[in-house]
Design a protein around this motif. Structure first.
Motif, PDB file in Angstrom:
ATOM      1  N   ASP A  96       0.809  -1.215   0.000  1.00 62.84           N
ATOM      2  CA  ASP A  96       0.000   0.000   0.000  1.00 62.84           C
ATOM      3  C   ASP A  96       0.840   1.263   0.000  1.00 62.84           C
ATOM      4  O   ASP A  96       0.354   2.360  -0.332  1.00 62.84           O
ATOM      5  CB  ASP A  96      -0.963   0.008   1.185  1.00 62.84           C
ATOM      6  CG  ASP A  96      -0.283  -0.268   2.515  1.00 62.84           C
ATOM      7  OD1 ASP A  96       0.951  -0.428   2.523  1.00 62.84           O
ATOM      8  OD2 ASP A  96      -0.999  -0.341   3.535  1.00 62.84           O
ATOM      9  N   LYS A  97       2.108   1.170   0.368  1.00 62.00           N
ATOM     10  CA  LYS A  97       2.976   2.350   0.334  1.00 62.00           C
ATOM     11  C   LYS A  97       3.337   2.721  -1.100  1.00 62.00           C
ATOM     12  O   LYS A  97       3.421   3.895  -1.455  1.00 62.00           O
ATOM     13  CB  LYS A  97       4.242   2.094   1.139  1.00 62.00           C
ATOM     14  CG  LYS A  97       3.981   1.949   2.644  1.00 62.00           C
ATOM     15  CD  LYS A  97       5.272   1.732   3.403  1.00 62.00           C
ATOM     16  CE  LYS A  97       4.983   1.598   4.905  1.00 62.00           C
ATOM     17  NZ  LYS A  97       6.233   1.361   5.679  1.00 62.00           N
ATOM     18  N   ALA A  98       3.564   1.686  -1.905  1.00 63.17           N
ATOM     19  CA  ALA A  98       3.910   1.932  -3.315  1.00 63.17           C
ATOM     20  C   ALA A  98       2.701   1.804  -4.229  1.00 63.17           C
ATOM     21  O   ALA A  98       2.799   2.069  -5.428  1.00 63.17           O
ATOM     22  CB  ALA A  98       5.000   0.950  -3.756  1.00 63.17           C
ATOM     23  N   ASP A  99       1.557   1.366  -3.657  1.00 66.31           N
ATOM     24  CA  ASP A  99       0.320   1.188  -4.424  1.00 66.31           C
ATOM     25  C   ASP A  99       0.504   0.201  -5.580  1.00 66.31           C
ATOM     26  O   ASP A  99       0.090   0.457  -6.710  1.00 66.31           O
ATOM     27  CB  ASP A  99      -0.181   2.534  -4.951  1.00 66.31           C
ATOM     28  CG  ASP A  99      -1.610   2.439  -5.508  1.00 66.31           C
ATOM     29  OD1 ASP A  99      -2.363   1.580  -5.011  1.00 66.31           O
ATOM     30  OD2 ASP A  99      -1.943   3.181  -6.445  1.00 66.31           O
ATOM     31  N   VAL A 100       1.152  -0.933  -5.282  1.00 70.21           N
ATOM     32  CA  VAL A 100       1.359  -1.969  -6.297  1.00 70.21           C
ATOM     33  C   VAL A 100       1.140  -3.347  -5.666  1.00 70.21           C
ATOM     34  O   VAL A 100       1.221  -3.508  -4.446  1.00 70.21           O
ATOM     35  CB  VAL A 100       2.782  -1.909  -6.895  1.00 70.21           C
ATOM     36  CG1 VAL A 100       2.984  -0.632  -7.683  1.00 70.21           C
ATOM     37  CG2 VAL A 100       3.837  -2.058  -5.805  1.00 70.21           C
ATOM     38  N   TYR A 101       0.843  -4.311  -6.529  1.00 71.86           N
ATOM     39  CA  TYR A 101       0.752  -5.702  -6.095  1.00 71.86           C
ATOM     40  C   TYR A 101       2.100  -6.374  -6.323  1.00 71.86           C
ATOM     41  O   TYR A 101       2.713  -6.208  -7.386  1.00 71.86           O
ATOM     42  CB  TYR A 101      -0.327  -6.453  -6.872  1.00 71.86           C
ATOM     43  CG  TYR A 101      -1.731  -6.011  -6.536  1.00 71.86           C
ATOM     44  CD1 TYR A 101      -2.345  -6.424  -5.348  1.00 71.86           C
ATOM     45  CD2 TYR A 101      -2.445  -5.185  -7.399  1.00 71.86           C
ATOM     46  CE1 TYR A 101      -3.639  -6.022  -5.042  1.00 71.86           C
ATOM     47  CE2 TYR A 101      -3.739  -4.779  -7.105  1.00 71.86           C
ATOM     48  CZ  TYR A 101      -4.320  -5.203  -5.920  1.00 71.86           C
ATOM     49  OH  TYR A 101      -5.605  -4.806  -5.609  1.00 71.86           O
ATOM     50  N   GLU A 102       2.541  -7.126  -5.318  1.00 69.44           N
ATOM     51  CA  GLU A 102       3.842  -7.783  -5.408  1.00 69.44           C
ATOM     52  C   GLU A 102       3.700  -9.274  -5.135  1.00 69.44           C
ATOM     53  O   GLU A 102       3.025  -9.683  -4.185  1.00 69.44           O
ATOM     54  CB  GLU A 102       4.818  -7.164  -4.399  1.00 69.44           C
ATOM     55  CG  GLU A 102       5.115  -5.698  -4.681  1.00 69.44           C
ATOM     56  CD  GLU A 102       6.002  -5.066  -3.623  1.00 69.44           C
ATOM     57  OE1 GLU A 102       6.641  -4.041  -3.926  1.00 69.44           O
ATOM     58  OE2 GLU A 102       6.069  -5.605  -2.493  1.00 69.44           O
ATOM     59  N   ALA A 103       4.346 -10.076  -5.973  1.00 72.67           N
ATOM     60  CA  ALA A 103       4.272 -11.536  -5.857  1.00 72.67           C
ATOM     61  C   ALA A 103       5.496 -12.077  -5.139  1.00 72.67           C
ATOM     62  O   ALA A 103       6.592 -11.503  -5.208  1.00 72.67           O
ATOM     63  CB  ALA A 103       4.159 -12.167  -7.242  1.00 72.67           C
ATOM     64  N   GLU A 104       5.285 -13.198  -4.481  1.00 71.04           N
ATOM     65  CA  GLU A 104       6.380 -13.933  -3.851  1.00 71.04           C
ATOM     66  C   GLU A 104       6.339 -15.376  -4.341  1.00 71.04           C
ATOM     67  O   GLU A 104       5.288 -16.018  -4.313  1.00 71.04           O
ATOM     68  CB  GLU A 104       6.250 -13.892  -2.327  1.00 71.04           C
ATOM     69  CG  GLU A 104       7.340 -14.689  -1.617  1.00 71.04           C
ATOM     70  CD  GLU A 104       7.229 -14.606  -0.101  1.00 71.04           C
ATOM     71  OE1 GLU A 104       7.937 -15.375   0.584  1.00 71.04           O
ATOM     72  OE2 GLU A 104       6.437 -13.774   0.396  1.00 71.04           O
ATOM     73  N   PHE A 105       7.482 -15.875  -4.801  1.00 71.45           N
ATOM     74  CA  PHE A 105       7.577 -17.244  -5.315  1.00 71.45           C
ATOM     75  C   PHE A 105       8.100 -18.141  -4.188  1.00 71.45           C
ATOM     76  O   PHE A 105       9.215 -17.936  -3.693  1.00 71.45           O
ATOM     77  CB  PHE A 105       8.510 -17.295  -6.517  1.00 71.45           C
ATOM     78  CG  PHE A 105       7.925 -16.715  -7.770  1.00 71.45           C
ATOM     79  CD1 PHE A 105       7.657 -17.507  -8.868  1.00 71.45           C
ATOM     80  CD2 PHE A 105       7.616 -15.355  -7.851  1.00 71.45           C
ATOM     81  CE1 PHE A 105       7.117 -16.973 -10.026  1.00 71.45           C
ATOM     82  CE2 PHE A 105       7.079 -14.803  -8.994  1.00 71.45           C
ATOM     83  CZ  PHE A 105       6.822 -15.609 -10.092  1.00 71.45           C
ATOM     84  N   SER A 106       7.307 -19.133  -3.814  1.00 71.82           N
ATOM     85  CA  SER A 106       7.602 -19.936  -2.626  1.00 71.82           C
ATOM     86  C   SER A 106       8.937 -20.665  -2.723  1.00 71.82           C
ATOM     87  O   SER A 106       9.777 -20.560  -1.827  1.00 71.82           O
ATOM     88  CB  SER A 106       6.470 -20.951  -2.401  1.00 71.82           C
ATOM     89  OG  SER A 106       6.750 -21.789  -1.310  1.00 71.82           O
ATOM     90  N   ASN A 107       9.157 -21.418  -3.787  1.00 69.42           N
ATOM     91  CA  ASN A 107      10.372 -22.216  -3.912  1.00 69.42           C
ATOM     92  C   ASN A 107      11.524 -21.442  -4.541  1.00 69.42           C
ATOM     93  O   ASN A 107      12.688 -21.636  -4.191  1.00 69.42           O
ATOM     94  CB  ASN A 107      10.102 -23.482  -4.730  1.00 69.42           C
ATOM     95  CG  ASN A 107       9.203 -24.460  -3.995  1.00 69.42           C
ATOM     96  OD1 ASN A 107       8.925 -24.289  -2.812  1.00 69.42           O
ATOM     97  ND2 ASN A 107       8.759 -25.484  -4.699  1.00 69.42           N
TER      98      ASN A 107
END
Length: 606
Positions: A98-109
């Protein structure tokens, strides 16, 4: 292929896969079965053996190249950097920065974070926001000197699930199968060999599918370890989530009041709690209270606002004691954490699967026949959530007026789910409808009978139904027939096994002693506690000649059964007496049978 496998391939071409292939291609890839079957469905959905073998090698190569093992994540990241773009199979979750107003993904492996995701992707796949979703993704690497910008770019993302299906074609193809064939197809689809199960055991397995096709269905299964209770909820469908350990917070499950973010019940069709049993588990009472409201009213409160959700809730856990021990000393819910051991909470459960009837999983129980690609079946079941089949029995049967609204809701939802799974085409006969109705009533009765043991404020209920001709049929649970003396004890009587007399409704009273008269007895599948000694012992005392008419002894188990009968004869014979056992055929003019005699004489201890 056997006849059923050929029929399956004929009517569902391209939508079925040989179930033993999953184990063949899995290797050391720690991925759910639906991920593997998604790939197998792309390359091996055929009965042509050369094509299958080619497809297996293709799937293995895809997994070898693109599935991310944690210990090889560094190598994959290097490949992305060197090649500029690379395809990976990984579990991906997304969060809003919410600070950058973007969606960010995280890859588990793969171990990379803060990968920018297009808002359109989130709108198309909102589950990315609440939990990890297995995806096939193209990842790019582009170095930048900007302080807050990462080098990783997500160029494409495709969740591993079916994109489309023909529901009408599914219903039409169902009409080409008998009920028994269809049940066997479904059992093979979840990975089991139907030849290893009786009909009641098959239906018990298929009840586990109801949370995927019935909205807000509350199910519990408690039983011994190793019976596959959590398998379907973790491996079967991309629309269900299994919460390990059985511990979860209110914000994660329902809503986070500080952020307004909806929890798991808002995004998943089925939320299952693994390892739910355990007296020592710490449980937040606020969670129990909000769960009680959700299970009863399909809604939960967020401050002054009330929100609704459709997720079914499943509780699975292990029991530490045998069924007769629990009935004599406690009850069938006694393994639950103290805060969940609450009659108001337990009364919300629609069906109790008797886990003690389910066999421990063995290697020979797995199928090598054809079944649906589980992702296809998962999408079919999800589409059935839009239908209500709970009134399908009402042309033939009426529930007893003694059954409360809450009991009636549990019975109707279970019945509706069973019809959706077995008869989506509406082709059930009156006898088949009655069988499913009895099973639905039994599962709810098991819950209510235990509530009567726990809480004396619950009154006696006659779980019965009326046929169109006015005949009333009582329904009992299998364990009630096996252990009638312990089944109806109150909780205080159950703990010491001595105080007072069991509370036994008049309709379930048993004979105080054996009545030596001609009888016809019927036993259910999985019923225990039956022996030749209890069945025939009283009749054999003092007998000197026993005539066995029309014996049919061909198979091993038939010989074993007759041997045990003869052992019972010997047990009830005085040592100094002889008993003749005579085989005869009452239709000798059609099937000549030479009568012969077996005589038991006094023998020494050896």
């Amino acid at each position: 292929m056997n006849e059923l496998d050929q029929k399956i391939n004929t009517h569902f071409p391209g939508l079925v896969v040989r179930k033993d292939l999953v184990k063949t291609v899995r290797g050391n890839a720690i991925v759910p079965s639906y991920v593997l079957e998604y790939l197998l469905g792309q390359y091996c959905a055929t009965c042509d053996e050369p094509t299958i073998q080619t497809g297996i090698e293709t799937v293995k190569e895809i997994l070898r190249k693109h599935y991310v093992h944690r210990n090889e994540a560094g190598l994959i990241r290097s490949n992305i950097k060197e090649k500029g773009r690379y395809k990976v199979i990984d579990k991906i979750s997304v969060a809003l920065n919410d600070k950058a107003d973007v969606y960010e993904a995280e890859f588990s492996n793969l171990g990379i974070k803060k990968v920018l995701v297009d808002p359109g992707t989130i709108k198309a796949h909102p589950k990315l926001l609440v939990s990890g979703v297995w995806c096939i993704a193209d990842v790019e690497y582009e170095f930048t000197e900007e302080k807050n910008a990462g080098p990783w770019i997500l160029s494409s993302l495709k969740p591993i699930q079916l994109s489309h299906f023909d529901f009408d074609g599914y219903v039409e193809a169902r009409r080409q199968f008998t009920t028994d064939e269809w049940i066997d197809l479904l059992i093979q689809s979840i990975g089991f060999n139907p030849e290893m199960f009786g009909k009641r055991s098959k239906l018990t397995q298929l009840i586990r599918l109801i949370p995927f096709c019935e909205r807000n269905f509350n199910l519990i299964e408690l039983g011994p370890k190793g019976t596959g209770k959590s398998h379907i909820y973790s491996e079967f469908s991309p629309h269900g989530i299994l919460i390990s350990g059985g511990e979860v917070t209110v914000p994660k499950l329902f809503v986070n009041n500080s952020t307004g973010k909806i929890g798991l019940v808002g995004y998943w069709d089925c939320v299952a709690f693994d390892e739910f049993a355990g007296k020592q588990k710490r449980v937040d009472k606020a969670l129990v209270d909000i769960m009680k409201n959700y299970m009863a009213n399909k809604s939960f409160s967020r401050g002054i606002e009330t929100l609704g959700a459709e997720a079914s809730v499943v509780f699975v856990g292990n029991t530490q004691h045998t069924l007769p021990y629990m009935l004599k000393h406690a009850d069938l819910f006694s393994e639950l954490p103290d805060k969940f051991y609450d009659s108001a909470f337990l009364d919300r459960i629609h069906f109790y699967i008797p886990g003690w009837e389910v066999d421990i999983i063995r290697g020979e129980m797995f199928s090598n026949g054809y079944g649906f690609v589980v992702d296809y079946l998962a999408e079919i079941l999800r589409s059935l959530r839009n239908y209500d089949y709970s009134d399908r029995y009402k042309d033939h049967f009426t529930l007893s007026s003694d059954i409360s609204t809450r009991d009636r809701d549990g019975i109707n939802k279970t019945f509706s789910g069973l019809i959706k799974v077995l008869f989506p085409d509406g082709g059930a006969s009156k006898e088949e409808i009655e069988d499913l109705l009895r099973l639905a009533i039994e599962g709810r009765k098991r819950v209510k009978d235990q509530l009567m043991r726990i809480d004396s404020t619950y009154g006696k209920v006659s779980f019965s139904y009326l046929c169109a001709d006015g005949q009333t049929t009582l329904v009992s649970t299998l364990e009630e027939e096996e252990y009638p003396n312990d089944y109806h004890k109150t909780i205080s009587e159950g703990k010491d096994g001595k105080s007072g007399s069991p509370v036994v409704p008049s309709e379930t009273l048993k004979d105080s002693g054996p009545s030596l008269k001609e009888k016809h007895l019927t036993f259910q599948e999985n019923q225990k506690g039956i022996s030749f000694d209890t069945l025939f012992g009283p009749y054999l005392k003092g007998a000197t000649q026993i005539t066995v008419t029309d014996p049919y002894i061909r198979l091993f188990y038939q010989m074993r059964n007759f041997m045990e009968f003869l052992e019972t004869v010997v047990k009830h014979k005085a040592l100094d007496e002889e008993v003749s056992v005579i085989f005869t055929n009452r239709l000798q003019q059609f099937r000549p049978c030479k009568a012969f005699e077996v005589t038991f004489i006094k023998a020494d201890e050896n």
